[in-house]
Motif scaffolding. Structure first.
Motif, PDB file in Angstrom:
ATOM      1  N   LEU A 101       0.834  -1.207   0.000  1.00 31.31           N
ATOM      2  CA  LEU A 101       0.000   0.000   0.000  1.00 31.31           C
ATOM      3  C   LEU A 101       0.866   1.253   0.000  1.00 31.31           C
ATOM      4  O   LEU A 101       0.615   2.214   0.729  1.00 31.31           O
ATOM      5  CB  LEU A 101      -0.971  -0.014   1.186  1.00 31.31           C
ATOM      6  N   GLN A 102       1.937   1.198  -0.810  1.00 32.57           N
ATOM      7  CA  GLN A 102       2.882   2.302  -1.002  1.00 32.57           C
ATOM      8  C   GLN A 102       3.718   2.612   0.240  1.00 32.57           C
ATOM      9  O   GLN A 102       4.370   3.657   0.309  1.00 32.57           O
ATOM     10  CB  GLN A 102       2.145   3.563  -1.487  1.00 32.57           C
ATOM     11  N   VAL A 103       3.729   1.714   1.220  1.00 32.25           N
ATOM     12  CA  VAL A 103       4.556   1.877   2.421  1.00 32.25           C
ATOM     13  C   VAL A 103       5.794   0.985   2.277  1.00 32.25           C
ATOM     14  O   VAL A 103       5.662  -0.233   2.160  1.00 32.25           O
ATOM     15  CB  VAL A 103       3.777   1.501   3.696  1.00 32.25           C
ATOM     16  N   ALA A 127      -2.268   0.930   7.769  1.00 30.67           N
ATOM     17  CA  ALA A 127      -3.636   0.995   8.319  1.00 30.67           C
ATOM     18  C   ALA A 127      -4.070   2.441   8.504  1.00 30.67           C
ATOM     19  O   ALA A 127      -4.608   2.812   9.541  1.00 30.67           O
ATOM     20  CB  ALA A 127      -3.703   0.236   9.636  1.00 30.67           C
ATOM     21  N   ASP A 128      -3.820   3.277   7.496  1.00 25.46           N
ATOM     22  CA  ASP A 128      -4.085   4.705   7.673  1.00 25.46           C
ATOM     23  C   ASP A 128      -5.566   5.050   7.742  1.00 25.46           C
ATOM     24  O   ASP A 128      -5.923   6.180   8.085  1.00 25.46           O
ATOM     25  CB  ASP A 128      -3.400   5.530   6.580  1.00 25.46           C
ATOM     26  N   ASP A 129      -6.446   4.105   7.423  1.00 26.76           N
ATOM     27  CA  ASP A 129      -7.882   4.345   7.599  1.00 26.76           C
ATOM     28  C   ASP A 129      -8.277   4.314   9.072  1.00 26.76           C
ATOM     29  O   ASP A 129      -9.325   4.853   9.451  1.00 26.76           O
ATOM     30  CB  ASP A 129      -8.713   3.306   6.840  1.00 26.76           C
ATOM     31  N   PHE A 130      -7.432   3.682   9.892  1.00 26.66           N
ATOM     32  CA  PHE A 130      -7.774   3.505  11.308  1.00 26.66           C
ATOM     33  C   PHE A 130      -6.784   4.193  12.244  1.00 26.66           C
ATOM     34  O   PHE A 130      -7.145   4.594  13.353  1.00 26.66           O
ATOM     35  CB  PHE A 130      -7.828   2.016  11.655  1.00 26.66           C
ATOM     36  N   LEU A 131      -5.521   4.322  11.817  1.00 25.97           N
ATOM     37  CA  LEU A 131      -4.478   4.877  12.677  1.00 25.97           C
ATOM     38  C   LEU A 131      -3.729   5.964  11.921  1.00 25.97           C
ATOM     39  O   LEU A 131      -3.701   5.986  10.689  1.00 25.97           O
ATOM     40  CB  LEU A 131      -3.494   3.778  13.095  1.00 25.97           C
ATOM     41  N   SER A 132      -3.095   6.848  12.668  1.00 26.70           N
ATOM     42  CA  SER A 132      -2.315   7.900  12.026  1.00 26.70           C
ATOM     43  C   SER A 132      -1.191   8.348  12.955  1.00 26.70           C
ATOM     44  O   SER A 132      -1.234   8.127  14.164  1.00 26.70           O
ATOM     45  CB  SER A 132      -3.201   9.094  11.662  1.00 26.70           C
ATOM     46  N   ASP A 133      -0.175   8.958  12.351  1.00 27.36           N
ATOM     47  CA  ASP A 133       0.926   9.583  13.088  1.00 27.36           C
ATOM     48  C   ASP A 133       1.590   8.630  14.084  1.00 27.36           C
ATOM     49  O   ASP A 133       1.740   8.929  15.268  1.00 27.36           O
ATOM     50  CB  ASP A 133       0.435  10.834  13.824  1.00 27.36           C
TER      51      ASP A 133
END
Length: 199
Positions: free
Chosen positions: A97-99, A162-168
Motif C-alpha cells: 500500500l505504497q509503504v 492501516a491509515d484508515d484507522f491509525l495515524s501519526d
C-alpha cells in the motif's frame, strides 16, 4: 515478448515446456520442467526482475496493493499426484500500500509429503522480521509450528498500512512469538515490547 518457438505439451500426466517464457524490458517469467535440482516431475516458475504489481493488478486493478521486484523460483512438484512445492524467492524494494518494507526473502520446501519447512524474512530500515518453522497440511486446516522474531517494526509503518484507522505512528515494537495450533484456530505465545509507541 513471447518467443515464436515456445511450446507447452501435455501427455501421460506430465506437462512439458519448450522455450516458454514471457518478457518485457528486463522483466522475465519462464516455465520449465527440466530443472536440474528437482528430481520429481515438476513445473518450475522462474522470475527475473518481475514487477510484483504486474501480477497483483489482475486481482485488484484499482489499488496498488504491493510493489517490488520479484526474483527466484517457485516449483510445483508431482502436480498430478500428491503435489508439493518449494520456493527460493526474493522481493527487492517491497512496498505494501505504497509503504516501504524492505527486502523479503522466502525459502520453503516440502520435507515429508504434507510437511513444509519455511524461512521468511523482511529486512528494511523500518521492518526487521524473521519467521521460521514448519506447517503440516491436513484436509481441514494446516498445523502450525512457527516462530516469529520481530526485531523491529516502526509504528510509522503500521499506521502507514492501516491509515484508515491509525495515524501519526511513533516509536517501535519488537519481540518474539511462537505460533502453534491450526490455521483455523492459531495459538500465540510470546511477548511484544513497545518503545515510545504512540499514534
Amino acid at each position: 515478448m513471447i518467443p515464436e518457438a515456445n511450446r507447452l505439451t501435455y501427455g501421460d500426466n506430465r506437462l512439458k515446456f519448450n522455450n516458454f517464457n514471457l518478457s518485457s524490458g528486463n522483466q522475465k517469467l519462464e516455465l520449465r520442467d527440466d530443472m536440474s535440482n528437482v528430481e520429481k516431475d515438476h513445473v518450475g516458475i522462474l522470475f527475473s526482475n518481475f514487477r510484483l504489481q504486474s501480477i497483483l493488478s489482475y486481482l485488484n486493478p484499482e489499488d496498488e496493493l504491493a510493489t517490488g521486484s520479484l526474483n527466484g523460483e517457485f516449483v510445483l512438484e508431482d502436480i498430478f499426484n500428491k503435489m508439493g512445492f518449494s520456493a527460493d524467492m526474493s522481493i527487492d524494494d517491497l512496498a505494501v500500500l505504497q509503504v516501504p518494507m524492505g527486502r523479503l526473502t522466502l525459502d520453503a520446501q516440502s520435507t515429508d509429503g504434507d510437511l513444509y519447512e519455511m524461512d521468511l524474512a523482511i529486512k528494511g530500515s523500518d521492518v526487521d522480521l524473521d519467521l521460521t518453522g514448519d506447517y503440516q497440511v491436513s484436509p481441514d486446516a494446516a498445523n502450525l509450528n512457527l516462530n516469529m522474531q520481530l526485531n523491529k517494526l516502526n509504528m510509522a509503518t503500521v499506521t502507514g498500512v492501516a491509515d484508515d484507522f491509525l495515524s501519526d505512528g511513533t516509536g517501535s515494537i519488537s519481540g518474539t512469538m511462537d505460533i502453534s495450533g491450526t490455521t483455523l484456530e492459531p495459538t500465540y505465545n510470546g511477548q511484544l515490547n513497545f518503545a515510545d509507541t504512540g499514534f
